[in-house]
Design a protein around this motif. Sequence first.
Motif, short mmCIF file in Angstrom:
data_model
loop_
_atom_site.label_atom_id
_atom_site.label_comp_id
_atom_site.label_asym_id
_atom_site.label_seq_id
_atom_site.Cartn_x
_atom_site.Cartn_y
_atom_site.Cartn_z
N TYR A 130 0.83 -1.20 0.00
CA TYR A 130 0.00 0.00 0.00
C TYR A 130 0.87 1.26 0.00
N LYS A 131 2.05 1.18 0.64
CA LYS A 131 2.97 2.32 0.60
C LYS A 131 3.45 2.55 -0.83
N GLU A 132 3.73 1.45 -1.57
CA GLU A 132 4.13 1.58 -2.98
C GLU A 132 3.00 2.22 -3.80
N VAL A 133 1.77 1.84 -3.50
CA VAL A 133 0.61 2.35 -4.25
C VAL A 133 0.38 3.83 -3.94
N PHE A 134 0.32 4.20 -2.64
CA PHE A 134 -0.10 5.53 -2.23
C PHE A 134 1.03 6.48 -1.86
N GLY A 135 2.25 5.93 -1.62
CA GLY A 135 3.35 6.74 -1.13
C GLY A 135 3.18 7.02 0.35
N GLY A 136 4.03 7.86 0.89
CA GLY A 136 3.87 8.26 2.29
C GLY A 136 4.87 7.63 3.23
N THR A 137 4.51 7.70 4.50
CA THR A 137 5.36 7.22 5.59
C THR A 137 4.69 6.03 6.25
N LEU A 138 5.45 4.93 6.36
CA LEU A 138 4.93 3.70 6.97
C LEU A 138 5.67 3.42 8.27
N ALA A 139 4.92 3.26 9.35
CA ALA A 139 5.49 2.88 10.65
C ALA A 139 4.96 1.49 11.00
N LEU A 140 5.87 0.57 11.32
CA LEU A 140 5.49 -0.80 11.67
C LEU A 140 6.02 -1.14 13.05
N ASN A 141 5.16 -1.68 13.91
CA ASN A 141 5.55 -2.12 15.25
C ASN A 141 5.22 -3.60 15.38
N THR A 142 6.18 -4.39 15.85
CA THR A 142 5.99 -5.83 15.97
C THR A 142 5.52 -6.21 17.37
N ASP A 146 9.97 -13.37 22.62
CA ASP A 146 10.26 -14.79 22.44
C ASP A 146 9.08 -15.58 21.88
N SER A 147 8.00 -14.90 21.53
CA SER A 147 6.82 -15.61 21.02
C SER A 147 6.99 -15.89 19.53
N PRO A 148 6.24 -16.87 19.02
CA PRO A 148 6.28 -17.15 17.58
C PRO A 148 5.80 -15.96 16.75
N GLU A 149 5.06 -15.03 17.35
CA GLU A 149 4.54 -13.85 16.65
C GLU A 149 5.46 -12.65 16.77
N ALA A 150 6.65 -12.81 17.34
CA ALA A 150 7.54 -11.68 17.63
C ALA A 150 7.77 -10.78 16.42
N ASP A 151 7.89 -11.36 15.22
CA ASP A 151 8.16 -10.56 14.03
C ASP A 151 6.88 -10.13 13.30
N LYS A 152 5.74 -10.57 13.78
CA LYS A 152 4.46 -10.18 13.15
C LYS A 152 4.13 -8.75 13.55
N ILE A 153 3.28 -8.12 12.76
CA ILE A 153 2.93 -6.71 12.98
C ILE A 153 1.79 -6.59 13.98
N MET A 154 2.06 -5.91 15.11
CA MET A 154 1.04 -5.63 16.12
C MET A 154 0.24 -4.39 15.71
N HIS A 155 0.94 -3.43 15.09
CA HIS A 155 0.28 -2.20 14.62
C HIS A 155 1.13 -1.58 13.53
N GLY A 156 0.49 -1.26 12.42
CA GLY A 156 1.15 -0.54 11.35
C GLY A 156 0.28 0.63 10.92
N MET A 157 0.94 1.72 10.49
CA MET A 157 0.19 2.89 10.06
C MET A 157 0.89 3.54 8.87
N LEU A 158 0.11 3.72 7.81
CA LEU A 158 0.58 4.41 6.62
C LEU A 158 -0.11 5.76 6.54
N GLU A 159 0.67 6.83 6.47
CA GLU A 159 0.14 8.18 6.29
C GLU A 159 0.65 8.68 4.94
N THR A 160 -0.29 9.07 4.06
CA THR A 160 0.09 9.41 2.69
C THR A 160 0.11 10.92 2.45
#
Length: 137
Positions: free
Chosen positions: A22-34, A42-56
């Motif tokens: 979506y960042k490639e499509v719309f441009g902007g700033t992407l913040a990702l928190n795992t 140490d959880s299996p989800e450690a690298d998964k995204i807990m919250h991401g926000m794209l502001e275009t």
Amino acid sequence: MGSRLNPYISFDGDARQALEFYKEVFGGTLALNTYGAFGQPDSPEADKIMHGMLETPSGFTLMGADSPPGMEHTPGTNFSVSLSGEDDAELRGYWEKLSAGGSVSVPLDKQMWGDVFGMCTDRFGIPWMVNISEPQG
């Protein structure tokens, strides 16, 4: 910061790839928190995204995250409407009205990331997320 209303999409483990697309499509700033960055290193989800926000540059805001374990992921119903900001009274007022006659899945309360957050489904079946952050100095 005034209050913000935007879509919030749940993904089935590919939130990082989707939000980067979506960042490639719309441009902007992407913040990702795992999940790992918020107390689950140490959880299996450690690298998964807990919250991401794209502001275009066009003023669009898109938020998303990987569905947590145990939460059903059904494409087509994997969204919520997000209300967020720093105005505690305003956002609590919206919460009270939206949750009245509906159902609360996560009570509006302080969360591990420091904000007050809750999830409800209004009486029309629309899922809502409300996040109240501390005013920035």
